[in-house]
Motif scaffolding. Structure first.
Motif, PDB file in Angstrom:
ATOM      1  N   ALA B 115       1.037  -1.498   0.479  1.00 25.76           N
ATOM      2  CA  ALA B 115      -0.260   0.737   0.283  1.00 25.76           C
ATOM      3  C   ALA B 115       0.707   0.946  -0.245  1.00 25.76           C
ATOM      4  O   ALA B 115       0.236   2.607  -0.828  1.00 25.76           O
ATOM      5  CB  ALA B 115      -1.674  -0.184   1.238  1.00 25.76           C
ATOM      6  N   GLU B 117       3.855   1.240  -1.234  1.00 28.84           N
ATOM      7  CA  GLU B 117       4.479   1.247  -2.345  1.00 28.84           C
ATOM      8  C   GLU B 117       3.324   2.573  -3.058  1.00 28.84           C
ATOM      9  O   GLU B 117       3.477   3.319  -4.592  1.00 28.84           O
ATOM     10  CB  GLU B 117       5.478   0.761  -3.184  1.00 28.84           C
ATOM     11  N   ILE B 118       2.080   1.961  -3.174  1.00 23.48           N
ATOM     12  CA  ILE B 118       1.100   2.324  -4.276  1.00 23.48           C
ATOM     13  C   ILE B 118       1.627   4.134  -4.210  1.00 23.48           C
ATOM     14  O   ILE B 118       0.906   5.014  -4.836  1.00 23.48           O
ATOM     15  CB  ILE B 118       0.169   1.201  -4.204  1.00 23.48           C
ATOM     16  N   MET B 119       1.435   3.791  -2.896  1.00 23.76           N
ATOM     17  CA  MET B 119       1.490   5.279  -2.944  1.00 23.76           C
ATOM     18  C   MET B 119       2.514   6.547  -2.739  1.00 23.76           C
ATOM     19  O   MET B 119       2.656   7.312  -2.332  1.00 23.76           O
ATOM     20  CB  MET B 119       0.342   5.894  -1.171  1.00 23.76           C
TER      21      MET B 119
END
Lengths: 251, 248
Positions: B115, B117-119
């Motif tokens: 999560a 990394e996605i942000m």
């Protein structure tokens, strides 16, 4: 209708296990596309390839006319600003409260520092997901459905263009699942988003999906509208739909 | 070999992020408090008793030669050169190394790292770097505390069990304890702190397989850190004895 993401001949293996074996799929802008398939068929792997957490072995994923499989880390991070992602178990940071979780992408990605503005946006997002006033609760104090809603609020915090949902209704009772479905439709329409959902909840997929894609044996074996899926003569898809609906009816 | 290769890649990633802004001061101070303040009592208790035990053992031997007054200086040297850094590191591995591995490991298995990394946030920058810096700064501070309380423990035993005169106790320490003994111990401690933080966070970062995997990561972090600390201590001692001590 324009395609926002185009996936062409995507392959991904883990060791000797082929997971994606030539996936082709177009995601239409402003629509809810649902990828269905049995557990373990590579739906999450496909989603993680789209967001750049996993790198495909070969094939192309085109977003805004550029092949994201060729992007370096900086370009991937830049691209991710357009994406929101709701994880299966919401993946809320357990060392932060709800307010801090929702504010996290705004602080980190949008570099918002004004505490008043952050608090206002958090309150707006909590209103949107029908959970006002829970800023100070910890993720461990929330139910499964509440966690998913808060995860959705966090995914929406940076005003994404595309939102990816990993099994949004798994583990929820039918009433909660229905409320999450309604929320997905609401945010997609109201915020003019493109939603890509992976799910094996067939009733939910037929209820909210504009387009259904069936992932089977590493490829998209069918894609079309829910009506076309129902009328499709693809034997495995029909069996999958019948089994899923039968199980739901039995339950 | 594969694990060593992965660890080297991990080290490269961590070191490339150490001086990269934004500097996350709030996380740094949070870990400083977690490692430092929250562990002080355990360090104090364990090193006070170590100082007392050492004084007791040495006292009985030295009494045979009527040399009890040297117990303080012997304990002070042993503590500042070796025992305080090692005892502190081992206590902090058990208390903080394990929790670093468990915290990051459970974040891995619940997709919180994905999560992040996605942000567009690098988990190494957000979670690992503040822990490494905090360990680098707080390990020597706790080692200094360990030196003081260990000597205090030796003082108590020397003056009560062996009736050593208090002024003689400190005079001998002053006479025999070289400042380089203390500096070398503190330097070693800072490096041991970095080693513990790196190994513990690495084991958390690569966790696989749910709660069982978190447990495995925690155990591996503790065992590997303990062995690594002892090996690194030997190497550093050898280097320091050949440089700092000889120069001193």
């Amino acid at each position: 209708m324009t395609d926002i993401i185009t996936i062409t001949d995507l392959h991904k293996s883990f060791g000797t296990q082929k997971v994606l074996d030539g996936v082709n799929l177009k995601i239409e802008k402003g629509k809810i596309t649902i990828i269905i398939g049995k557990s373990g068929t590579g739906k999450s792997v496909l989603l993680k390839n789209i967001i750049g957490i996993l790198k495909p072995d070969s094939g192309h994923i085109t977003y805004k006319g550029e092949d994201i499989t060729t992007f370096n880390t900086d370009k991937i991070l830049d691209m991710r600003r357009d994406f929101g992602y709701l994880f299966q178990d919401a993946a809320l940071f357990d060392f932060m409260n709800v307010g801090e979780n929702i504010a996290f992408p705004m602080v980190e990605q949008l570099e918002m520092a004004n505490k008043k503005e952050l608090a206002e946006k958090v309150a707006y997002l909590l209103d949107l997901i029908d959970l006002p006033g829970i800023e100070n609760k910890l993720p461990s104090e929330l139910s499964g459905g509440m966690r998913k809603r808060v995860g959705l609020a966090r995914a929406l915090a940076v005003d994404p263009k595309i939102i990816l949902f990993d099994e949004p209704t798994t583990g929820l009772d039918p009433i909660l699942a229905d409320s999450i479905d309604k929320l997905i439709v609401k945010v997609t329409r109201e915020m003019d988003l493109t939603s890509l959902i992976i799910s094996h909840d067939i009733p939910s997929a037929f209820h909210i999906g504009d387009k259904i894609a069936f992932l089977y044996d590493g490829v998209i074996a069918f894609d079309g509208t829910p009506q076309e899926a129902e009328q499709s003569n693809h034997p495995v898809l029909q069996r999958f739909i019948a089994n899923s609906l039968g199980r739901r009816a039995h339950a | 070999m594969i694990t060593v290769g992965h660890f080297v890649i991990y080290l490269r990633r961590v070191f490339s992020q150490l001086f990269k802004p934004p500097f996350r001061f709030s996380q740094f101070f949070e870990h400083l408090e977690k490692i430092g303040v929250d562990s002080t009592l355990v360090v104090v208790l364990s090193t006070t008793t170590t100082g007392m035990i050492l004084a007791l053992q040495l006292g009985y031997i030295m009494r045979m030669f009527h040399a009890e007054m040297f117990v303080g200086s012997a304990v002070a040297m042993a503590l500042s050169r070796e025992l305080a850094p090692i005892m502190t590191a081992i206590v902090l591995i058990a208390r903080n190394g394990s929790s670093m591995a468990a915290e990051i490991g459970s974040m891995r298995v619940t997709e919180q790292l994905d999560a992040m990394e996605i942000m567009a946030v690098d988990p190494i920058h957000y979670l690992v770097v503040p822990r490494v810096w905090a360990a680098f700064f707080i390990f020597p501070v706790l080692t200094a505390v360990a030196n003081i309380v260990g000597i205090a423990g030796a003082y108590f035993v020397s003056t009560t069990v062996f009736q050593v005169d208090a002024s003689l106790f400190f005079q001998k320490i002053y006479l025999f304890l070289d400042p380089n003994d203390v500096y070398s111990g503190l330097m070693k401690s800072a490096i041991l702190g970095v080693i513990v933080a790196l190994i513990s966070t690495y084991n958390g970062y690569i966790t696989k397989g749910g709660a069982k995997g978190v447990g495995r990561a925690t155990t591996t972090a503790v065992v590997t850190s303990t062995v690594a600390v002892l090996v690194a201590d030997y190497i550093m001692t050898d280097i320091l004895l050949n440089t700092l001590m000889r120069a001193g």
